[in-house]
Design a protein around this motif. Sequence first.
Motif, PDB file in Angstrom:
ATOM      1  N   UNK A 155       2.277  16.565   0.267  1.00 54.43           N
ATOM      2  CA  UNK A 155       1.427  16.212   1.400  1.00 54.43           C
ATOM      3  C   UNK A 155       0.735  14.878   1.145  1.00 54.43           C
ATOM      4  N   UNK A 156       0.966  13.923   2.028  1.00 57.30           N
ATOM      5  CA  UNK A 156       0.248  12.650   2.005  1.00 57.30           C
ATOM      6  C   UNK A 156      -0.543  12.570   3.306  1.00 57.30           C
ATOM      7  N   UNK A 157      -1.808  12.884   3.215  1.00 59.26           N
ATOM      8  CA  UNK A 157      -2.652  12.993   4.420  1.00 59.26           C
ATOM      9  C   UNK A 157      -3.310  11.657   4.750  1.00 59.26           C
ATOM     10  N   UNK A 158      -3.571  11.454   6.035  1.00 62.65           N
ATOM     11  CA  UNK A 158      -4.356  10.312   6.486  1.00 62.65           C
ATOM     12  C   UNK A 158      -3.690   8.966   6.323  1.00 62.65           C
ATOM     13  N   UNK A 159      -2.382   8.914   6.351  1.00 63.08           N
ATOM     14  CA  UNK A 159      -1.658   7.660   6.157  1.00 63.08           C
ATOM     15  C   UNK A 159      -1.717   6.837   7.448  1.00 63.08           C
ATOM     16  N   UNK A 167       0.835  -1.212   0.000  1.00 63.38           N
ATOM     17  CA  UNK A 167       0.000   0.000   0.000  1.00 63.38           C
ATOM     18  C   UNK A 167       0.866   1.257   0.000  1.00 63.38           C
ATOM     19  N   UNK A 168       1.974   1.231   0.725  1.00 66.38           N
ATOM     20  CA  UNK A 168       2.892   2.378   0.736  1.00 66.38           C
ATOM     21  C   UNK A 168       3.483   2.597  -0.653  1.00 66.38           C
ATOM     22  N   UNK A 169       3.919   1.513  -1.286  1.00 66.71           N
ATOM     23  CA  UNK A 169       4.499   1.619  -2.626  1.00 66.71           C
ATOM     24  C   UNK A 169       3.463   2.125  -3.632  1.00 66.71           C
ATOM     25  N   UNK A 170       2.228   1.656  -3.506  1.00 65.42           N
ATOM     26  CA  UNK A 170       1.157   2.112  -4.399  1.00 65.42           C
ATOM     27  C   UNK A 170       0.856   3.596  -4.174  1.00 65.42           C
ATOM     28  N   UNK A 171       0.874   4.038  -2.935  1.00 62.12           N
ATOM     29  CA  UNK A 171       0.628   5.443  -2.623  1.00 62.12           C
ATOM     30  C   UNK A 171       1.726   6.330  -3.215  1.00 62.12           C
ATOM     31  N   UNK A 172       2.964   5.913  -3.078  1.00 61.12           N
ATOM     32  CA  UNK A 172       4.075   6.673  -3.667  1.00 61.12           C
ATOM     33  C   UNK A 172       3.932   6.749  -5.181  1.00 61.12           C
ATOM     34  N   UNK A 173       3.612   5.631  -5.802  1.00 60.03           N
ATOM     35  CA  UNK A 173       3.442   5.604  -7.262  1.00 60.03           C
ATOM     36  C   UNK A 173       2.268   6.474  -7.689  1.00 60.03           C
ATOM     37  N   UNK A 174       1.158   6.407  -6.973  1.00 57.54           N
ATOM     38  CA  UNK A 174      -0.029   7.196  -7.332  1.00 57.54           C
ATOM     39  C   UNK A 174       0.238   8.697  -7.260  1.00 57.54           C
ATOM     40  N   UNK A 175       1.157   9.103  -6.396  1.00 63.41           N
ATOM     41  CA  UNK A 175       1.495  10.522  -6.253  1.00 63.41           C
ATOM     42  C   UNK A 175       2.737  10.907  -7.055  1.00 63.41           C
ATOM     43  N   UNK A 202      10.147  16.177  -1.518  1.00 63.88           N
ATOM     44  CA  UNK A 202      10.133  16.312  -0.069  1.00 63.88           C
ATOM     45  C   UNK A 202       8.697  16.026   0.351  1.00 63.88           C
ATOM     46  N   UNK A 203       8.518  15.091   1.260  1.00 61.16           N
ATOM     47  CA  UNK A 203       7.211  14.545   1.598  1.00 61.16           C
ATOM     48  C   UNK A 203       6.926  14.740   3.085  1.00 61.16           C
ATOM     49  N   UNK A 204       5.664  14.988   3.408  1.00 62.39           N
ATOM     50  CA  UNK A 204       5.213  15.012   4.799  1.00 62.39           C
ATOM     51  C   UNK A 204       3.923  14.218   4.918  1.00 62.39           C
ATOM     52  N   UNK A 205       3.794  13.501   6.017  1.00 63.77           N
ATOM     53  CA  UNK A 205       2.592  12.738   6.338  1.00 63.77           C
ATOM     54  C   UNK A 205       2.066  13.259   7.672  1.00 63.77           C
ATOM     55  N   UNK A 206       1.371  14.391   7.636  1.00 61.81           N
ATOM     56  CA  UNK A 206       0.937  15.010   8.886  1.00 61.81           C
ATOM     57  C   UNK A 206      -0.131  14.197   9.598  1.00 61.81           C
ATOM     58  N   UNK A 207      -0.176  14.418  10.897  1.00 54.77           N
ATOM     59  CA  UNK A 207      -1.211  13.790  11.703  1.00 54.77           C
ATOM     60  C   UNK A 207      -2.507  14.579  11.609  1.00 54.77           C
TER      61      UNK A 207
END
Length: 171
Positions: free
Chosen positions: A85-89, A15-23, A64-69
């Motif tokens: 921004x990768x939200x809701x991870x 799922x992490x790899x798919x999220x990176x690819x999708x973005x 440069x990536x952030x996954x905020x809470x």
Amino acid sequence: PERIALKTAPADQARADALLAAHGIAPGFIVVCPFAGGQFEKQDKTWPAFAEFTRALVARGGDVVACPGPGEDEIIRRQHPGVRLLAGVELGVYGGLLRRASLVVSNDTGPAHLAAAVDTPVLSVLGPTKPEQWAPWGPRVQVLRRWPAWPRVDEALSCVDRMLGAADRAA
């Protein structure tokens, strides 16, 4: 032990790899964690120059990536322009994202500990926090602390360069 060597569940890593690819986030990306909840000895644990640092990092190129809470998305948008921004991870997926990062730059935060646990290089920028008690640990962790002053942006960028160079040599 010298390192934690936390494993990522295969489904979470997928799922992490798919999220990176999708973005469209390319290998070599850096994760920033400019948040720090609470205080240490009544002093803020958030590096005051983090926004200036992220602007300089973004200007260098690369992702440069952030996954905020929860509730932190707007802080990234407003104070850290250009950061992806990768939200809701979810936590397991976050571990998989951190595993793929070339470096994590963080305040005194849980994600720094998670990154160190999955064996990703971590630059931990600390202020009042006592590193001997609270810093993430592992062979790929560097703590940058100049307390009672905070580290300068140029010091942090030099650490980033050294750590990425060391990672390239180890690969």
